[in-house]
Every structure is written in structure tokens, then in C-alpha cells.
Design an enzyme around this catalytic site. Structure first.
Site, PDB file in Angstrom:
ATOM      1  N   THR A 192       0.840  -1.188   0.000  1.00  0.00           N
ATOM      2  CA  THR A 192       0.000   0.000   0.000  1.00  0.00           C
ATOM      3  C   THR A 192       0.881   1.245   0.000  1.00  0.00           C
ATOM      4  OG1 THR A 192      -0.126   0.325   2.409  1.00  0.00           O
ATOM      5  CG2 THR A 192      -1.661  -1.264   1.429  1.00  0.00           C
ATOM      6  N   CYS A 193       0.249   2.391  -0.230  1.00  0.00           N
ATOM      7  CA  CYS A 193       0.907   3.695  -0.105  1.00  0.00           C
ATOM      8  C   CYS A 193       0.310   4.470   1.059  1.00  0.00           C
ATOM      9  CB  CYS A 193       0.753   4.493  -1.400  1.00  0.00           C
ATOM     10  SG  CYS A 193       1.545   3.747  -2.830  1.00  0.00           S
ATOM     11  N   SER A 194      -0.178   3.765   2.047  1.00  0.00           N
ATOM     12  CA  SER A 194      -0.841   4.377   3.193  1.00  0.00           C
ATOM     13  C   SER A 194       0.146   4.614   4.327  1.00  0.00           C
ATOM     14  CB  SER A 194      -1.985   3.485   3.679  1.00  0.00           C
ATOM     15  OG  SER A 194      -2.557   4.002   4.868  1.00  0.00           O
TER      16      SER A 194
END
Length: 717
Positions: A443-445
Site C-alpha cells: 500500500t501507499c498508506s
């Protein structure tokens, strides 16, 4: 501008542009027309009418809604997702940029409209308020200069009417802007933005550009040569980037990093136009490399979401050396499927299979996926760790709501809860595929709820199929040049900074079979994928060469210095020890015989020697032996037997047996005229292969015989 096929797509659907349609853009100027590629940055006064329409629709869906008691500017658009029409990727990019800028300066733009009395206006209905705000931002960005109109473009009545109205009020609007700057004590409108937004924009502007090499079309060495001809110099790390420089990424061997200031110039290179170099966020390259390192020869991989076509193409490039197939889920539109197939064909990708079903709709027992061993899961996330939100939305087909979340600096609890539940369901569904051996989750969270916590919840759920090994976390592996610190952590994390976007990556792998039933092919394939096979071969060759040098040096030392080998020394020592033992036994028997004076001597019957040996060859110690009586012989045998039994108990058998030819000593001459006989001394050493009962003891010596002393150090030669 030559127009490409325009597709009406939902804001939340993917927008896929074929590079073959992005040929060239003609810009009319006073000095003639100049051709430029669509990826280059055009002049800010050259937007088409369709760009303003799309930007207004995007802004309508993401603008900040204020409480009813504070609403002064009304937006009359519907709550449904707007339908967007993009001519090309450039139009898509600038449309999102205009919408995002209008969102960042929404309060300022509304204040300018109210202070200048330009709003409200009877000729501008509430449905066009979004278009009014977007075009006002573009007008002040052009320093209130008139927009250049394209002759070949199709005019849009709403855009022309709104533009004419704003331009006629440009003096009032400029004065209102000046008053707002004085009010906020701001040298520029950028100073009015919140601190978090300014920091985010600063990071985005300094973020290095990551591109990966399409080895279907060009080799790494050819790229290095071409870049050198263009004036670029290769440096060691990202910290050394300055001017016309680039470096290799520390995690991905086929990713190059360039300074952010050269984006326009890079995109004009033929390497980009021919799809030899492709610009993409590093987080996707990390996920692809991590998944490829888990594949064995012939293993297939499942990509759970269509996402970016660049991610799928990169996976295809990395698996080109094997027969692996890439199954991509969620291809709902047949038109998009045909467009993607043409795009992959243009890039040289041939092992991609597009599936119409969503990932969660596919049964784990689907026969099409029976050879799939790895699942690449890139779920929809809050994406607050991305450095450039516009690039992420365009390349990864993200939700435009990301722009609102980035501006606010957080995600609402309701939206985060929905995202987490969706991610957990997809991860649990991936664990139901019994034949799959590994899952890559990326993810890019920046929220732990979407990263570590969702992974741990999935592992605790226990939904891993029947009669299969459970999953466990392992450190992600990219290649041999990765940092050792990264490879020891179960989770790979990168925080948003000026050198990289935020990224989270986890690898779940089934526990290994305790019986060790792992094929040699799988082991070699995984070693080859991780780049370890070449290192092992080199190390083995070095060890073999080192052993050969040592053996050669040992032989030279033995030959040159005359030192006997250890085996020869050991055997010689054993021979001398045996002879000494026999001498001591012989002396004891002789003393016993001397005490028995009255006892008559016994004659000894000797057989005739077959091959008599001359007396001169006999050592001096054996020329005049004393004969032994029968009683002495019996005592001698008993003594030797007891000593042999004690020796058997003391010595531990070994697994190596050394057998040498028997040592034959010359015959002995007895006192008187007795016939001659040969005396054979055979040395039988114990071994681990034979039992103690098979040992042959040396014959007893007569009273007058003394043990022989070997004069030759190597009697068996």
C-alpha cells in the site's frame, strides 16, 4: 491538436491512454507553429475548453463543503460521480491539476469573488459555480492575461461565456486579490496555504523521478550508453544527484533515479517515446520485484487489481526468462481490454492474461489458476504517503477523493473503516488459494490500520484452506544489493520524504514442509530469481581453485624438503613399536628359560625354505638368535594374547582401512647344523571394517632369536 478516441468514464473508473494516440501537439504562436510531445508542459494559456469542463467536474466532487450557516458560495452540481472525457493523458493531468489548485485556494477564490462583487451573478447559475472558481484560478495564474484560443478546437458555450464574464471583471478581481494578500500579509498566494500543504508541495517538487527499463526493447547497457551521449553522468546514490546525473536504485536493479528538475527533458527523450523507459512510482517497482523473487520456473502469478498497466508490464518484463503467466483480475470493459492488449503488445509483453471477474469473485479452485503460486495484492488505500498525488491518480487510476484527503491531511473514519474492511476481505480471500505459496501486500498508506494491523488480522483469522501449511511473515527480498537492515524486518516501510514516497510492503509465505519435500528445481529457480546462483557458482569455483593450490603446494613441500608424509611416519612408528614389544617379550622368555637349567632342550622341526635368502642380507641383530623351548613358546603366546586383548579394549576402531604388503625379513641361522627356514613377519593392523576375532598375531620368537630392526624407512617400497 489531433484528437484521440474519447471515452466517457466514471471518476472512479480507470482512464487508460494508448501512447500511440499521444503523438504530437501543435501550438500556434506569433512566430509559427512548434511541435511538441503531449507529455511536455504546455504554456498555461493554452488549455482547451474541455480541460476546464473536466476540471470543474472534478472540483465539484472534491470541494470543501461548509456548514449551512457559513455557506456564501453555492455549488449546484449533483452528488453523482461526474462523467469525464479526456482527449489524452496530458488533458487528464492538467484537468486534475486545475481541480486540485482550485481546492487548495478555495477559500481565497471565494473571498475574491465576494469582495469584488463578481458573485453572485444572474448569468452564472449555481451549476456553473465550480467552472467559475476553476477559471478564476487559471485567470489569476496567467496574471489576468487573455487566454489564447485554438482555431481547431471545438468551443464550449459555458466555458466561453464564463471566461468572457471574468475577463470583463479582471480589474475588480485583481484589486480584490491585492486586498486579500494585504489582509493575510502574504507576499504570494502560496503563503496563504496551510503549513502541511506547503510542506507536501515542497516534497513533491523535490521528489526524484524513478523510471524502470523495459528490457523487452532495450538492454541496461544500451540505456547507459544513450544517457551518456545525452550528457547524463552516473553517480553512486540519490544524495549525489545534481544536474545531469542519475543513479541506480538500491533495491531494484532495473530502476533509474533522476533529479526532479529534469522531468520535462526526460519525457522528450526517444527512450520514453519508444516505451524503453517508463516513469512510475518506486513503491510499485518494489512490489513487483518482491513478487518476482518468490517465483520458481513455470509458476504463475495473480495480480488482484488492474491498477496501472505499467505495474503489469513491469511484472511481465521481470518474468520474461521463464514460462510464467500473469493473470490480471477485474477487467470489466471489453473496450479497455482491447486497448490494454494493444498497449502490452506495443511494449513487448506476451504472457499477460486478462480476467473479467473481480479478484474476490474468483473461486480458489479455478482451474485457470492451478499453477499460480504468488498473489500480488495492491488494494485501494488512502494513499496519503504518495509524493505526487496527480501522478498517482493518472498512473494508478486512483480516486480523485485522494486530493481532498491530502488537502485535509487525514481520511475520515468512515472512509478508512470501509477501506480497511475491503483490504481485509481481499487478503483473506487470497489466503484461501491452497496452491498459492506466497502473497505480496503493498500500500501507499501511512495508517497502521491499513498496513500492519490488517495483515495481522488476516493471519489471526486462520482462513487458509484445509490441509495446507499456515502463512507466516518473511522479510521482503528484492535483490542481492538490498540493504541488510531492510531484509531483517518483517515489514518494509518507507516514510514520505523529499527522496521517496511513502510505502508499506509485507510478504506472507506458507511455512515450509517439515519433511523437506522441496524439489531441487524450485530451490535453484528461487536462487536464480534472487540473484544468488551466480554468487554460489563463483564461490565454489574459488574454493576449488584454493584447494587445488593448497594440494599443489603440499606436494611441492613434500618433494622439496624431503619430509615424509604423516601416513608414512605413523606406519613407521607403529612398526618400531611392534618390534620393541617383541624384543621385550623375547627377553622375558629368555630369562625364564635360563632359570630352568635341568630342563632338556627341545629340537625344532623346520621346513625347507622355498626361496632362501642370503645370510649377508640379514641384519646383525638377527644373525644369532636363541632357540625357545615349548614351554617358553606357550608362555610367549599367552603373553601376546593378553596384550592383544588389552590393546583391543583400548583402541577404538576407525572407518578407514590401510593395507600394505607384508614385510619379509631374511631367514635366520640356528645353532648347530640345523636346517634353515624363512622367517616371515607380517604386520596386520586392526581396522574398523574387520572384527577383532579376525586379527592375526605375529608368530612367537624362539629363545635365541632377536627382533629385527628395519634399516629402510619404507620397507613396503
Amino acid at each position: 491538436m489531433p484528437g484521440s478516441k474519447s471515452n466517457l468514464v466514471s471518476l472512479h473508473e480507470d482512464v487508460i491512454i494508448d501512447p500511440s494516440d499521444l503523438s504530437e501537439v501543435k501550438i500556434s504562436g506569433g512566430k509559427g507553429s512548434v511541435e511538441k510531445r503531449t507529455m511536455t508542459l504546455m504554456e498555461k494559456n493554452s488549455y482547451h475548453d474541455s480541460v476546464y469542463i473536466n476540471a470543474a467536474k472534478i472540483f465539484e466532487g472534491i470541494h470543501t463543503e461548509k456548514p449551512k450557516d457559513r455557506v456564501l458560495v453555492r455549488y449546484g452540481g449533483d452528488s453523482l460521480s461526474p462523467m469525464l472525457t479526456f482527449k489524452d493523458e496530458y488533458s487528464q493531468r492538467v484537468s486534475y491539476e486545475l481541480a486540485f489548485n482550485a481546492l487548495k485556494y478555495q477559500d481565497l477564490l471565494e473571498e475574491i469573488l465576494l469582495d469584488s462583487c463578481v458573485y453572485p451573478c444572474q448569468s452564472i447559475p449555481d451549476e456553473l459555480t465550480s467552472l467559475l472558481v476553476v477559471m478564476l484560478y487559471d485567470l489569476q495564474d496567467r496574471k489576468f492575461q487573455a487566454r489564447e484560443i485554438f482555431d481547431e478546437e471545438e468551443p464550449v458555450a459555458e466555458v466561453r461565456e464564463t471566461e468572457h464574464y471574468l475577463y470583463s471583471c479582471r480589474t475588480k478581481l485583481a484589486a480584490a486579490l491585492a486586498r486579500c494578500r494585504i489582509k493575510h500579509d502574504a507576499l504570494s498566494i502560496e503563503s496563504i496555504l496551510p503549513e502541511t500543504i506547503r510542506e507536501q508541495e515542497q516534497r513533491a517538487s523535490a521528489l526524484p523521478l524513478c523510471v524502470w527499463i523495459n528490457t523487452f526493447k532495450v538492454s541496461l547497457q544500451d540505456v547507459f550508453t544513450d544517457l551518456k551521449k545525452k550528457g547524463f553522468t552516473r553517480v553512486e546514490s540519490v544524495s549525489d544527484l545534481d544536474g545531469y546525473t542519475y543513479c541506480m536504485d538500491q533495491h531494484c536493479h532495473d530502476v533509474l533515479v533522476f533529479p526532479s528538475s529534469f522531468k520535462e527533458e526526460l519525457l522528450n527523450l526517444d527512450l520514453f517515446a519508444d516505451c524503453k523507459l517508463l516513469l512510475q512510482d518506486k513503491s510499485r517497482s518494489l512490489a513487483v520485484h518482491s513478487a518476482q523473487a518468490l517465483l520458481s520456473t513455470g509458476d504463475d502469478i495473480i495480480v488482484a487489481h488492474v491498477g496501472s498497466h505499467l505495474t503489469i508490464a513491469h511484472m511481465s518484463v521481470l518474468t520474461s526468462h521463464s514460462t510464467s503467466n500473469i493473470f490480471v483480475c477485474g477487467m470489466k470493459s471489453s473496450a479497455k481490454e482491447a486497448e490494454l492488449r494493444n498497449l502490452f503488445s506495443h511494449m513487448g509483453c506476451k504472457n499477460i492474461q486478462l480476467l473479467h471477474e473481480d479478484f474476490t469473485e474468483i473461486e480458489p479452485t479455478d482451474l485457470r489458476l492451478e499453477k499460480a503460486k504468488v498473489i500480488l495484492l495492491l488494494p485501494q488505500c488512502s494513499a496519503l504517503g504518495v509524493g505526487n498525488p496527480i501522478d498517482f491518480i493518472v498512473n494508478e487510476h486512483g480516486d480523485a477523493g485522494l486530493l481532498r484527503d491530502l488537502f485535509q491531511g487525514c481520511v475520515s473514519e468512515d472512509k478508512l473503516s470501509i477501506l480497511v474492511q475491503r483490504q481485509l476481505n481481499e487478503l483473506r480471500h487470497a489466503m484461501k488459494f491452497n496452491k498459492v505459496q506466497a502473497i505480496v501486500y503493498c500500500t501507499c498508506s501511512v495508517y497502521p490500520e491499513e498496513n500492519e494491523l490488517v495483515v495481522k488480522k488476516a493471519l489471526e483469522s486462520g482462513l487458509q484452506g484445509n490441509k495446507v501449511k499456515p502463512y507466516r511473515l518473511i522479510p521482503p527480498v528484492f535483490n542481492t544489493c538490498s540493504d541488510s537492515k531492510d531484509s531483517t524486518d518483517l515489514f518494509f516501510k518507507m516514510k514520505p520524504s523529499e527522496i521517496s514516497s511513502g510505502c508499506f510492503l509485507a510478504v506472507l509465505e506458507r511455512e515450509k514442509d517439515s519433511s523437506g519435500n522441496v524439489s531441487v528445481t524450485d530451490i535453484l529457480a528461487r536462487a536464480r530469481a534472487k540473484g544468488l546462483l551466480d554468487i554460489i557458482v563463483v564461490e565454489k569455483s574459488k574454493e576449488k581453485e584454493k584447494k587445488h593450490r593448497k594440494a599443489t603446494q603440499r606436494r611441492r613441500n613434500i618433494t622439496g624438503s624431503g619430509i615424509e608424509p604423516k601416513t608414512t611416519e605413523f606406519l613407521h612408528h607403529q612398526t618400531v613399536s611392534s618390534l620393541k614389544a617383541k624384543v621385550s617379550v623375547s627377553k622375558a622368555v629368555s630369562n625364564t628359560q635360563q632359570k630352568k637349567v635341568n630342563q632338556p632342550k627341545s629340537s625344532v622341526q623346520l621346513k625347507k625354505s622355498i626361496n632362501p635368502v642370503s645370510d649377508k642380507a640379514l641384519p646383525k641383530a638377527l644373525k644369532h638368535p636363541s632357540p625357545l623351548s615349548p614351554a617358553g613358546k606357550a608362555c610367549d603366546r599367552q603373553t601376546l594374547a593378553r596384550k592383544a586383548r588389552a590393546e583391543r579394549k583400548r583402541l577404538i576402531p576407525k572407518t578407514v582401512e590401510i593395507v600394505f604388503p607384508p614385510v619379509i625379513t631374511p631367514y635366520v641361522r640356528l645353532q648347530g647344523n640345523s636346517p634353515r627356514r624363512p622367517t616371515c613377519h607380517c604386520f596386520h593392523g586392526w581396522t574398523g571394517a574387520k572384527g577383532s576375532s579376525e586379527r592375526i598375531l605375529p608368530p612367537a620368537l624362539s629363545k635365541g632369536i632377536k627382533p629385527a630392526v628395519l634399516s629402510h624407512p619404507r620397507p613396503w617400497m
